[in-house]
Design a protein around this motif. Sequence first.
Motif, mmCIF file in Angstrom:
data_model
loop_
_atom_site.group_PDB
_atom_site.id
_atom_site.type_symbol
_atom_site.label_atom_id
_atom_site.label_comp_id
_atom_site.label_asym_id
_atom_site.label_seq_id
_atom_site.Cartn_x
_atom_site.Cartn_y
_atom_site.Cartn_z
ATOM 1 N N SER A 94 -68.748 111.856 13.177
ATOM 2 C CA SER A 94 -68.766 111.211 11.867
ATOM 3 C C SER A 94 -68.090 109.854 11.987
ATOM 4 C CB SER A 94 -68.021 112.074 10.841
ATOM 5 O OG SER A 94 -67.703 111.308 9.691
ATOM 6 N N GLN A 95 -68.820 108.806 11.666
ATOM 7 C CA GLN A 95 -68.242 107.465 11.704
ATOM 8 C C GLN A 95 -67.032 107.372 10.772
ATOM 9 O OE1 GLN A 95 -68.684 104.654 13.430
ATOM 10 N NE2 GLN A 95 -67.180 103.563 12.188
ATOM 11 N N THR A 96 -67.149 107.946 9.580
ATOM 12 C CA THR A 96 -66.059 107.878 8.596
ATOM 13 C C THR A 96 -64.804 108.556 9.111
ATOM 14 O OG1 THR A 96 -67.682 107.873 6.805
ATOM 15 C CG2 THR A 96 -65.408 108.391 6.215
ATOM 16 N N CYS A 98 -63.959 108.959 12.242
ATOM 17 C CA CYS A 98 -63.408 108.119 13.311
ATOM 18 C C CYS A 98 -62.628 106.930 12.758
ATOM 19 C CB CYS A 98 -64.529 107.619 14.214
ATOM 20 S SG CYS A 98 -65.251 108.895 15.260
ATOM 21 N N GLU A 99 -63.068 106.402 11.632
ATOM 22 C CA GLU A 99 -62.376 105.258 11.035
ATOM 23 C C GLU A 99 -60.976 105.627 10.555
ATOM 24 O OE1 GLU A 99 -64.889 103.772 7.945
ATOM 25 O OE2 GLU A 99 -66.578 103.434 9.316
ATOM 26 N N ALA A 105 -61.492 108.920 17.253
ATOM 27 C CA ALA A 105 -62.207 107.741 17.746
ATOM 28 C C ALA A 105 -62.058 107.618 19.262
ATOM 29 C CB ALA A 105 -61.698 106.490 17.051
ATOM 30 N N LYS A 148 -72.737 99.591 10.897
ATOM 31 C CA LYS A 148 -71.607 100.178 10.180
ATOM 32 C C LYS A 148 -71.666 101.700 10.121
ATOM 33 C CE LYS A 148 -73.665 99.575 5.561
ATOM 34 N NZ LYS A 148 -73.466 98.909 4.243
ATOM 35 N N THR A 149 -72.850 102.278 10.222
ATOM 36 C CA THR A 149 -72.973 103.725 10.093
ATOM 37 C C THR A 149 -72.608 104.497 11.357
ATOM 38 O OG1 THR A 149 -75.327 103.525 10.639
ATOM 39 C CG2 THR A 149 -74.739 103.594 8.290
ATOM 40 N N ASN A 150 -72.514 103.819 12.511
ATOM 41 C CA ASN A 150 -72.221 104.578 13.740
ATOM 42 C C ASN A 150 -71.634 103.693 14.845
ATOM 43 O OD1 ASN A 150 -74.419 103.104 14.592
ATOM 44 N ND2 ASN A 150 -75.607 104.857 15.323
ATOM 45 N N TYR A 151 -70.769 102.745 14.488
ATOM 46 C CA TYR A 151 -70.354 101.780 15.510
ATOM 47 C C TYR A 151 -69.382 102.339 16.542
ATOM 48 C CZ TYR A 151 -66.272 100.736 12.455
ATOM 49 O OH TYR A 151 -65.151 100.809 11.670
ATOM 50 N N VAL A 152 -68.682 103.438 16.237
ATOM 51 C CA VAL A 152 -67.825 104.036 17.274
ATOM 52 C C VAL A 152 -68.713 104.670 18.350
ATOM 53 C CG1 VAL A 152 -66.060 105.760 17.779
ATOM 54 C CG2 VAL A 152 -65.920 104.421 15.676
ATOM 55 N N TYR A 153 -69.649 105.468 17.917
ATOM 56 C CA TYR A 153 -70.616 106.059 18.850
ATOM 57 C C TYR A 153 -71.429 104.968 19.545
ATOM 58 C CZ TYR A 153 -74.739 108.818 20.278
ATOM 59 O OH TYR A 153 -75.762 109.405 20.981
#
Length: 246
Positions: A94-96, A98-99, A105, A148-153
């Motif tokens: 989940s991107q959220t 991870c933020e 993250a 923005k929806t998946n920038y960690v991945y």
Amino acid sequence: MSKPRIVIIGASSAIAEHCARLWVRAAVELILVGRDLVRVSRVAADLRVRSPHSTIIAQEVSFSDPEAIARLATTLTEERPVDVVLIAHGSLPSQTVCEHNLSMARDVLEANGVSPVLFAEAFAGAMEARGKGTLAVIGSVAGDRGRKTNYVYGAAKGLVERYLEGMQHRLAKSPVKVVLIKPGPTATPMTSHLPQRGLAAVEDVARRIVEAIARGEPVVYAPARWRLIMMVIRHLPRAMFNKLDI
């Protein structure tokens, strides 16, 4: 003639398992590697039923321990060469989450970026020394541009892309082939929480991967339409891109 020898890292993933099902249509030696021996052994048992003439071996290893990764590569390549290595493990976070959770993250970056390239590096040296083999790593279309929806991945998969790009340059004069695979959203357990409409069938993605590995393609989009889609996304002007909810 000896059977083709194929190593699959992350062999219990859906895409990897479907690639294995295609490979065992002929007699092969498959070494299935995973973090959980029970899960990998279940995959191995299914493949043995599908292909009694193949040799199927299940192994467990830590995906976060560089020394364990190096030992595995040495053990599997010292007796005789490996023809194909497919590195297929990862997770879709989940991107959220991870933020707001830096530990998560970090784990996502390591599992999807650092760990795959360490496996790639460990096997590349052995293949280079033997002068044969194909090394394939599953990245993602998410690595083509930060969104923005998946920038960690996406950042982890971008790391995989840049690393393999350098490895391809290093091995350009060698018989060893390095293949970067970029699946689009695919219907697997990893994406079960996403809307399923428009997701590619895992069987089709696996077929595209196996065929591309056989040809030694440097970069493979699966399905192929994602090459055009991501070319458009990569080249959108920033002002236009920032208005998109993707």
